[in-house]
Design a protein around this motif. Structure first.
Motif, PDB file in Angstrom:
ATOM      1  N   ASP A  84      16.875  -1.135   1.784  1.00  0.00           N
ATOM      2  CA  ASP A  84      15.997  -1.824   0.831  1.00  0.00           C
ATOM      3  C   ASP A  84      14.951  -0.856   0.281  1.00  0.00           C
ATOM      4  OD1 ASP A  84      17.423  -4.075   1.352  1.00  0.00           O
ATOM      5  OD2 ASP A  84      15.896  -5.008   2.618  1.00  0.00           O
ATOM      6  N   LEU A  85      14.404  -0.059   1.143  1.00  0.00           N
ATOM      7  CA  LEU A  85      13.344   0.852   0.724  1.00  0.00           C
ATOM      8  C   LEU A  85      13.849   1.899  -0.264  1.00  0.00           C
ATOM      9  CD1 LEU A  85      10.345   1.863   1.316  1.00  0.00           C
ATOM     10  CD2 LEU A  85      11.431   3.522   2.831  1.00  0.00           C
ATOM     11  N   VAL A  86      15.014   2.482   0.022  1.00  0.00           N
ATOM     12  CA  VAL A  86      15.466   3.609  -0.801  1.00  0.00           C
ATOM     13  C   VAL A  86      16.338   3.169  -1.967  1.00  0.00           C
ATOM     14  CG1 VAL A  86      15.319   5.195   1.148  1.00  0.00           C
ATOM     15  CG2 VAL A  86      17.522   4.106   0.619  1.00  0.00           C
ATOM     16  N   GLY A  87      16.709   1.900  -1.970  1.00  0.00           N
ATOM     17  CA  GLY A  87      17.406   1.383  -3.138  1.00  0.00           C
ATOM     18  C   GLY A  87      18.910   1.607  -3.144  1.00  0.00           C
ATOM     19  N   ILE A  88      19.464   2.116  -2.050  1.00  0.00           N
ATOM     20  CA  ILE A  88      20.921   2.171  -1.944  1.00  0.00           C
ATOM     21  C   ILE A  88      21.310   1.736  -0.541  1.00  0.00           C
ATOM     22  CG2 ILE A  88      21.055   4.142  -3.564  1.00  0.00           C
ATOM     23  CD1 ILE A  88      21.966   5.798  -1.049  1.00  0.00           C
ATOM     24  N   ASP A  89      22.555   1.351  -0.361  1.00  0.00           N
ATOM     25  CA  ASP A  89      23.012   0.927   0.964  1.00  0.00           C
ATOM     26  C   ASP A  89      23.385   2.189   1.748  1.00  0.00           C
ATOM     27  OD1 ASP A  89      24.552   0.176   3.192  1.00  0.00           O
ATOM     28  OD2 ASP A  89      25.160  -1.692   2.197  1.00  0.00           O
ATOM     29  N   ILE A  90      22.504   2.568   2.677  1.00  0.00           N
ATOM     30  CA  ILE A  90      22.713   3.854   3.373  1.00  0.00           C
ATOM     31  C   ILE A  90      23.950   3.829   4.264  1.00  0.00           C
ATOM     32  CG2 ILE A  90      20.284   4.545   3.324  1.00  0.00           C
ATOM     33  CD1 ILE A  90      20.096   3.669   6.283  1.00  0.00           C
ATOM     34  N   VAL A  91      24.312   2.664   4.760  1.00  0.00           N
ATOM     35  CA  VAL A  91      25.497   2.574   5.622  1.00  0.00           C
ATOM     36  C   VAL A  91      26.760   2.702   4.775  1.00  0.00           C
ATOM     37  CG1 VAL A  91      26.729   1.155   7.278  1.00  0.00           C
ATOM     38  CG2 VAL A  91      24.210   1.129   7.240  1.00  0.00           C
TER      39      VAL A  91
END
Lengths: 302, 302, 302, 302, 302, 302
Positions: C288-295
């Motif tokens: 949510d914070l970085v704006g992409i789905d890190i997983v």
């Protein structure tokens, strides 16, 4: 029946028949874990916390208990109930569960090991220790240091107590009535055999950090009670300067609950009052919690 | 008779009857000492040195054995002789004496304790370990450190092996075929469970200082043999740099005598020859001394 | 243009032309500092915090950068923008600034040194590491200890990584898929190469004290997110007992953000669920914070 | 030709073309090893011992050099011979071989790395250091400690010098003319950047144990010469008390050979004579060995 | 005259007039050094070695004595001769020289300090200690550790004894008749207040390394005598395991020369014979050297 | 009267008559404790806290003062009042109480010792230190480490300062104007002779943990004032990385109160402003508390 019984690998047997093989790794190497709670007025105390801690010890030593906590709780209650008829009204039991790694077919293949499981009860030594409750403990710090966590964690309760046995031998070699409290590898106050040390200073309560000691359930209960009583509690490095200049010192253990300390290395603590006011307050709170007068349970034997 | 016998507190009993109480401090606390020698060609080896070491362990733990070394030597020979008929021609025994502090009347009065005494034999795991003799050991140093002497001396052989059990679990968790050799509290090479490490460098032989390890009789024999062969021997601090850049590495233990090491933490040692020339020379000298071919005793099982 | 560019001492050059002298102290001695952030969806992340940390590293090594943070931020953005066209839509960059002490006229007069400055981009190894994201990391603690702060502070990010290279070699010598997390000089959990370790226990999140580790920006972000989620965060000494008995363990790093750990020294963590619930919660908060789905950025490569 | 040449990955190139990639691990991580000998009267000194040490460093870091010692010796001689024409009659060269782990295709797969190999020459700073030879070195021990062997062995010569760079910065921050000699983790005298310390006391020569220092070839030569001169040599823990009360102190290094020390932390050493008689004796023996007057080589520049 | 005299800053004064200012740094900070020899049969013993050691202490503390060793020897003999008439035939003196840094004009400018110099005599406490000579000393190791050399070298004899005072208080708090021998920072046997410990094992004599103790002249004399008697002498790390399993233990000090030890931490040493055979042999050799029977000088008081 | 007076064992005497015996243990061994407060505008400051700390020091050294805190407070005020007429209007006094263990009848029987008691005044060196207040202190960390608490607690104020004297000699040997702040046994910032160090970072104030330092009353006052000003205060391990990257550094001591630091080991602190804004704010708060301008009291001497 006038003999206590014990659980051993699936059976309830008279304690005198509860023996283990000389090939058991729990014996040969001390490769075993255990936990001990006690009864208050014949009722078991905080069994769940003790079993949680026991399962952490099992995890640390990678021993598979082969049963759940619930199984073990049930077996524990069976053993206790079988032994309660032998207990005097004013007495109480230590109740212990123990798992060894067992004695497998081959020393070379650990997967073949099967744990040895023991559950047993033992009456508390109330009479033998009554005098200590009245007069306060004489604490002495031996010259050997507590095994450091980078060699073996003190937080797992295991059948490896030589370090603390040596501490006791060293201290009792000078004063048979004294109790050893070790220093940790950095020279801070640490713990004794089955006992935690607590210091009272300026109205607050201080005890060594959990990383260096077996964080006793009695220690935990006492800290909870202190906080309920509005007393600030610190877990921090404390040393001999803290001990010598403390207002009060006491020890917590499963049997003692909260036992006052009168001297540390021969130096009288605080004003010399035994127990000091905060120690006394915590003894009362403890008694309220467990439903019996923990002080009178000892002192009645004098 | 097709079961081995053991000595237990004054009696020779079948091994399956040789059990100890769950109240024995040797079990509860690991409060016990022992020593183990072995036979070569069914003849016991250096019993006297082993009993000297055992009596030093007893002194360290302040356990009164209640008998002389001569008494114990005689009992040991009785147990061995009773068990020899069960031993295959190519097999040999470990022979162990063990004293616990016993389980006295009261935990509060140590003077009432009476030691538990055990003497027993166990066939050596020649077959299981034969492969290691051929291929060389894979040594791995775990992250936990050997218990430091200021907590408990490694020179007393006691029923407290959790530190080395943890070392083994950590190492075998990555490589089930590897053998753990711990580092001491300063990061120098130390010892494994029942085994000493030796390094060959520029024609000399180096092994950790005695203060940090249980100075094995096999280690001592090997050092004596090396000196007789004109090889310089050093007891000194040695570390991973020494190990990785050594010409040869080997391990000594009661069962292994002299077993070559092929890798340390996955790094191949020297030229890769197993055993290296000096290791081989010492194996031969060892065989000459004990009167059997120690290498063939293992390799015949392959 | 199909080659990435880099900034080198005042010029933007193709990366293959970005070379340094064999007399540069950054090469000869590792006498250099750097910092690395990354992009998320091609947007640079927390550049300011990274530059703050870089300037602390410069101060620690007494290297005068010869420019302001603003200058450096501008140059960084120029290099990034020049390289973005070469980046796949689903990929992202590591972005690094590096200052060496340079190669002055004389080794004897440090005032003549002039720093070498490099700014460059490198695609993240998303594909190579995707499997780790799905299965969880296998953490192993090597026997060598992290360099202690009294020799060199881990808080300055410098071109001196041999200690962690050795840790990796030792661990991968047993298990090429494992990741090394060192213990500090006291035997507490410390850090890996570019990665911090975090433990979840009883609903709280614990990570080693900042003094002993390079306090990663990802570690910091994760701690902030945990607090926002109402999870208590502790910076304290944690050890192998904590790790083995943890409910969950994860690692933070610039590339991984929050990557679950499945085993520590071969012991399965918690219930075995990968990722555990709190690890999962923090991965979502991070996304949510970085704006992409890190997983998904990792898992899409499987 | 008026530029020195260097060997770089198979080619002899002008030194200004001898540059390395910003992706080379030798630069990024200091993941590289090297060794440096020197010429005396334009003849290389003890190349074989230096290459032995270099190959131990390679083994420690598990870098495969991809060539034999003989190959490397031949290449070294080629580079030296190519550069000798540029050397003044009274000058001499440092001659260095260096291997980095290279910059492979992927950071994830070490097997793909290919080492970077560099061989180069650099004139000794005889003029800059001449004054020190005349007046004696001012040694200062910084507050930071030498990296302990349990983190990284000082015996491997690697591109990781920040610990010693920090030591120098700390010392030169007070006294730009002073030379830093670190203390080891236990507070004993250790080493400086490329230099070993030796103490003369009651006619014997003492130097720190090899485990804690890079055992310089010059140190080794000096110890050999001392023994030939009938001077007893000890490798042992020595500390500031030893230094302050020493009769003489000197430093050995590849460039200095044997350089007298006049003060340690501002305390004058012995009678104040520079060099002291045993230092002088060893300088002469050194000169005899290498075939030039090592003292005059420096002093002629004054 | 029936009062002893002392030398104080240039004058011989009655001891009761030998007082120092409350502004003297020797008092305020313990910023002073001293050395003490004794007479045997009214003749001073090894004055030269004591003065050598005193001048090393002065060098360590950077106190300029303002006189030569010869000056100081002469003054010492004057003070001794002036006091000999007051000494009983069977008695002997301690003879002490002491230098403080003085009390200068300003605390800010050390160059203005002028040392305070004291030389004085004190009768040995032969009667008070006679019982110890007969029965053997009871050695106890306190929990506090000897100040480590990296904080303050034990080899300089300075007016800073609190560490050893605390050791004594801790030990005498349990057993007023016991003597404290500290452990060093690593847990090895170290020293007591003015006394060195020596262990006899398998016919050899072992004593702690000089770096960790004040190497007493009596210790040195005893080692010399042992070597003359053909007994091997080791200076090495020795610990409680060594002490408990020793054949004999004894203490050396200026007053005691060689005094047997009967117990260490309550454990009886060897066979219990006081003194043991090697201790006895060394006492005789000592007596021969000094020209009086050192044992009878004590025992006649019983 | 133009000479200051002092209290000595029951009497008020001129300071020049206040001398102590050369047999006093306070002199011979530094076996003594003391505490020092100061006046502000001729009024004594926090006498009660100082006496509390003095009585803790007495307890630690097991010296019985033979009087109550009230007695001692009254005597202190008498001595101060007798000396005030000699004090310039702009000057102030240090006021010190000191107890030695005395010089009893016999060295063998501590019960016969009777303490020596001294109370005295000394004008503050305002003029000599004025420059430091204006320019900021140059802090240097020496290579020797502060005595660790497991040898001697820094929290008791005793006549044993050699460790800190050595620190000062080492530092002033390089830079006579610098002030030594030691590192503790783990390499963290510790304390100087009578001074505590404080670091300002990101608006918070950090100072070493009380266990490792003499927790000065000025340090305590400053921390109280900081909290009143809304500044967060941490007691924690801080090291050279913290110091070099701090925004401000200052020192607290009885004489200095709050004195800015300009450099640490030659590295300029923060922006170079002396004092920094928070240091300045705390100096003002201190001035308000004590009723005089503590900065002007120094600066007026320039």
């Amino acid at each position: 029946m006038n003999e206590r019984v014990a659980y051993l690998n699936g059976e309830i047997v008279p304690e005198s028949k509860a023996t283990i093989s000389i090939r058991d790794r729990g014996f040969l190497l001390g490769d075993a874990v255990f936990d001990t709670t006690r009864t208050f007025g014949h009722k078991i105390f905080r069994l769940e916390e003790h079993l949680d801690r026991l399962f952490r010890s099992l995890k640390y030593l990678r021993i598979d208990p082969g049963m759940t906590k619930d199984d073990l709780a049930n077996l524990t209650m069976q053993v206790l109930e079988a032994n309660l008829p032998l207990l005097g009204d004013d007495d109480d039991y230590w109740v212990t569960q123990r798992f060894t790694r067992g004695s497998g077919i081959s020393q070379e293949d650990p997967s073949t090991f099967k744990p040895t499981v023991i559950i047993e009860c033992l009456p508390l030594p109330l009479k033998e220790r009554a005098r200590l409750y009245r007069d306060g403990l004489a604490i002495v710090t031996p010259s050997i240091r507590r095994t450091p966590p980078e060699a073996m964690s003190p937080r797992a309760k295991m059948n490896n107590y030589i370090n603390l046995v040596l501490a006791d031998l060293e201290v009792k070699g000078q004063n048979p009535d004294a109790m050893a409290i070790t220093l940790d590898i950095n020279g801070n106050l640490c713990e004794g055999m089955g006992s935690n040390i607590v210091i009272v200073k300026d109205g607050a309560v201080l005890t060594p950090r959990e990383q260096y000691v077996l964080a006793g359930i009695s220690r935990e209960v006492t800290m909870e009670l202190a906080e309920k009583e509005g007393i600030t509690v610190y877990q921090k490095d404390i040393d001999l300067f803290d001990a010598y200049t403390a207002d009060e010192v006491f020890v917590t253990s499963t049997s003692f609950c909260v036992c006052p300390v009168s001297t540390v290395n021969g130096t009288g603590i605080g004003t010399g009052q035994v127990p000091g006011p905060i120690t006394h307050q915590l003894q009362q709170a403890y008694s309220d919690l467990v439903g019996i007068d923990i002080v009178q349970q000892y002192l009645r034997w004098l």
